[in-house]
Design a protein around this motif. Structure first.
Motif, mmCIF file in Angstrom:
data_model
loop_
_atom_site.group_PDB
_atom_site.id
_atom_site.type_symbol
_atom_site.label_atom_id
_atom_site.label_comp_id
_atom_site.label_asym_id
_atom_site.label_seq_id
_atom_site.Cartn_x
_atom_site.Cartn_y
_atom_site.Cartn_z
ATOM 1 N N SER A 101 0.870 -0.982 -0.008
ATOM 2 C CA SER A 101 -0.064 -0.016 0.119
ATOM 3 C C SER A 101 0.812 1.209 -0.175
ATOM 4 C CB SER A 101 -0.974 -0.032 1.257
ATOM 5 O OG SER A 101 -1.855 -1.118 1.008
ATOM 6 N N ALA A 102 1.832 1.332 0.726
ATOM 7 C CA ALA A 102 2.861 2.198 0.823
ATOM 8 C C ALA A 102 3.496 2.536 -0.713
ATOM 9 C CB ALA A 102 3.859 2.097 1.718
ATOM 10 N N ARG A 103 3.922 1.334 -1.115
ATOM 11 C CA ARG A 103 4.420 1.706 -2.797
ATOM 12 C C ARG A 103 3.536 2.233 -3.708
ATOM 13 N NH1 ARG A 103 7.453 0.914 0.430
ATOM 14 N NH2 ARG A 103 9.571 -0.021 0.592
ATOM 15 N N ILE A 104 2.224 1.813 -3.571
ATOM 16 C CA ILE A 104 0.921 2.265 -4.382
ATOM 17 C C ILE A 104 0.937 3.815 -4.111
ATOM 18 C CG2 ILE A 104 -1.440 2.410 -4.703
ATOM 19 C CD1 ILE A 104 -1.370 -0.841 -4.080
ATOM 20 N N ALA A 105 0.982 4.328 -2.920
ATOM 21 C CA ALA A 105 0.847 5.824 -2.657
ATOM 22 C C ALA A 105 2.235 6.581 -3.098
ATOM 23 C CB ALA A 105 0.752 5.955 -1.045
ATOM 24 N N ASP A 106 3.209 5.761 -3.073
ATOM 25 C CA ASP A 106 4.554 6.470 -3.585
ATOM 26 C C ASP A 106 4.324 6.532 -4.934
ATOM 27 O OD1 ASP A 106 7.219 7.587 -3.379
ATOM 28 O OD2 ASP A 106 7.976 5.643 -4.094
ATOM 29 N N ALA A 107 3.941 5.492 -5.733
ATOM 30 C CA ALA A 107 4.060 5.496 -7.279
ATOM 31 C C ALA A 107 3.165 6.499 -7.726
ATOM 32 C CB ALA A 107 3.679 3.840 -7.703
ATOM 33 N N GLU A 108 1.788 6.540 -7.125
ATOM 34 C CA GLU A 108 0.979 7.578 -7.495
ATOM 35 C C GLU A 108 1.428 9.126 -7.238
ATOM 36 O OE1 GLU A 108 -2.548 6.342 -5.113
ATOM 37 O OE2 GLU A 108 -3.074 4.717 -6.571
ATOM 38 N N ARG A 109 2.091 9.329 -6.093
ATOM 39 C CA ARG A 109 2.673 10.584 -5.781
ATOM 40 C C ARG A 109 3.586 10.903 -7.093
ATOM 41 N NH1 ARG A 109 7.274 11.969 -4.453
ATOM 42 N NH2 ARG A 109 7.953 9.879 -3.725
ATOM 43 N N ALA B 263 3.874 9.670 -9.826
ATOM 44 C CA ALA B 263 3.214 9.779 -11.250
ATOM 45 C C ALA B 263 2.383 11.210 -11.416
ATOM 46 C CB ALA B 263 1.924 8.752 -11.292
ATOM 47 N N ALA B 264 2.171 11.612 -10.352
ATOM 48 C CA ALA B 264 1.342 12.921 -10.265
ATOM 49 C C ALA B 264 2.493 13.851 -10.650
ATOM 50 C CB ALA B 264 0.715 13.312 -8.988
ATOM 51 N N GLU B 265 3.697 13.866 -9.883
ATOM 52 C CA GLU B 265 4.859 14.540 -10.088
ATOM 53 C C GLU B 265 5.141 14.602 -11.652
ATOM 54 O OE1 GLU B 265 7.834 13.579 -7.241
ATOM 55 O OE2 GLU B 265 6.724 14.514 -5.807
ATOM 56 N N LEU B 266 5.349 13.553 -12.181
ATOM 57 C CA LEU B 266 5.754 13.195 -13.441
ATOM 58 C C LEU B 266 4.667 13.908 -14.497
ATOM 59 C CD1 LEU B 266 7.239 9.475 -13.713
ATOM 60 C CD2 LEU B 266 8.481 11.845 -14.040
ATOM 61 N N GLU B 267 3.603 13.841 -14.095
ATOM 62 C CA GLU B 267 2.443 14.518 -14.942
ATOM 63 C C GLU B 267 2.736 16.041 -15.132
ATOM 64 O OE1 GLU B 267 -0.304 15.083 -17.826
ATOM 65 O OE2 GLU B 267 0.580 13.114 -16.936
ATOM 66 N N VAL B 268 2.835 16.666 -13.806
ATOM 67 C CA VAL B 268 3.163 18.153 -13.674
ATOM 68 C C VAL B 268 4.228 18.500 -14.770
ATOM 69 C CG1 VAL B 268 3.722 20.100 -12.143
ATOM 70 C CG2 VAL B 268 2.073 18.300 -11.700
ATOM 71 N N PHE B 269 5.520 17.462 -14.372
ATOM 72 C CA PHE B 269 6.554 17.983 -15.285
ATOM 73 C C PHE B 269 6.329 17.919 -16.497
ATOM 74 C CE2 PHE B 269 10.803 16.419 -16.716
ATOM 75 C CZ PHE B 269 11.511 17.463 -16.813
ATOM 76 N N SER B 270 5.527 16.640 -17.199
ATOM 77 C CA SER B 270 5.282 16.693 -18.423
ATOM 78 C C SER B 270 4.443 17.983 -18.923
ATOM 79 C CB SER B 270 4.573 15.565 -18.684
ATOM 80 O OG SER B 270 5.507 14.117 -18.380
ATOM 81 N N THR B 271 3.628 18.123 -18.199
ATOM 82 C CA THR B 271 2.783 19.311 -18.645
ATOM 83 C C THR B 271 3.633 20.679 -18.961
ATOM 84 O OG1 THR B 271 0.783 18.699 -17.457
ATOM 85 C CG2 THR B 271 0.795 20.914 -17.945
ATOM 86 N N SER B 272 4.807 20.681 -17.936
ATOM 87 C CA SER B 272 5.670 21.942 -17.985
ATOM 88 C C SER B 272 6.301 21.783 -19.110
ATOM 89 C CB SER B 272 6.373 22.079 -16.634
ATOM 90 O OG SER B 272 7.399 22.976 -16.887
ATOM 91 N N LEU B 273 6.613 20.405 -19.556
ATOM 92 C CA LEU B 273 7.686 20.348 -20.796
ATOM 93 C C LEU B 273 6.943 20.719 -22.002
ATOM 94 C CD1 LEU B 273 9.548 17.122 -19.833
ATOM 95 C CD2 LEU B 273 10.558 19.524 -19.980
ATOM 96 N N ARG B 274 5.424 20.091 -22.085
ATOM 97 C CA ARG B 274 4.690 20.541 -23.156
ATOM 98 C C ARG B 274 4.619 22.068 -23.318
ATOM 99 N NH1 ARG B 274 2.699 15.608 -21.921
ATOM 100 N NH2 ARG B 274 1.046 16.473 -20.311
ATOM 101 N N ALA B 275 4.343 22.849 -22.273
ATOM 102 C CA ALA B 275 4.286 24.115 -22.470
ATOM 103 C C ALA B 275 5.658 24.824 -22.914
ATOM 104 C CB ALA B 275 3.630 24.745 -20.866
ATOM 105 N N SER B 276 6.495 24.347 -22.335
ATOM 106 C CA SER B 276 8.052 24.895 -22.724
ATOM 107 C C SER B 276 8.127 24.836 -24.447
ATOM 108 C CB SER B 276 9.107 24.244 -21.798
ATOM 109 O OG SER B 276 9.160 24.675 -20.623
#
Length: 147
Positions: free
Chosen positions: A89-97, A99-112
């Protein structure tokens, strides 16, 4: 019951001998020693390696694997499950966190990238005033220094 030297266990399990030595030193795969000092493993070492491999596959750390191995060897299956569940369960929470960070980063890269593609081509040398060199979200002080 048979026993194996480290090279035989490595061949049989597909785990490199260097990893087997590391697991021995980390307390995950204890070995007996022959009279001549060679590491000797019993038949159950193959099963133990499969358990370690499965635990690593779900991202468990070595100290967690060591704890689970103890429960696996000396406890019940339900005890192992009870101990493993919060770890996964802790690994799932970490993976989801992450994944959210990567999504923000991907959005930033697309905007750049979109910003970069929208810039006009300049026939002059790049300099600090080039708009694609400005950091998104940064501010400039009165001297023009990016903060």
């Amino acid at each position: 019951m048979g026993s194996f030297r480290i090279s035989q266990l490595a061949e049989r399990s597909g785990v490199p001998a260097t990893t087997l030595r590391f697991y021995d030193s980390a307390g995950l795969l204890p070995a007996q020693r022959s009279e001549s000092g060679y590491r000797v493993y019993e038949e159950q070492a193959v099963e133990r390696l499969e358990f370690i491999r499965a635990a690593k596959h779900v991202g468990l750390q070595l100290h967690e694997i060591r704890e689970l191995l103890s429960a696996w060897e000396h406890g019940t299956c339900s005890g192992v499950r009870a101990q493993l569940r919060p770890m996964i369960s802790a690994r799932i929470a970490d993976a989801e966190r992450r994944a959210a960070e990567l999504e923000v980063f991907s959005t930033s890269l697309r905007a750049s990238l979109a910003h970069l593609d929208a810039l006009p081509d300049r026939a002059t040398q790049c300099d600090p005033t080039c708009s694609f060199l400005e950091l998104r979200g940064s501010t400039r002080d009165e001297a023009g220094v990016t903060q």
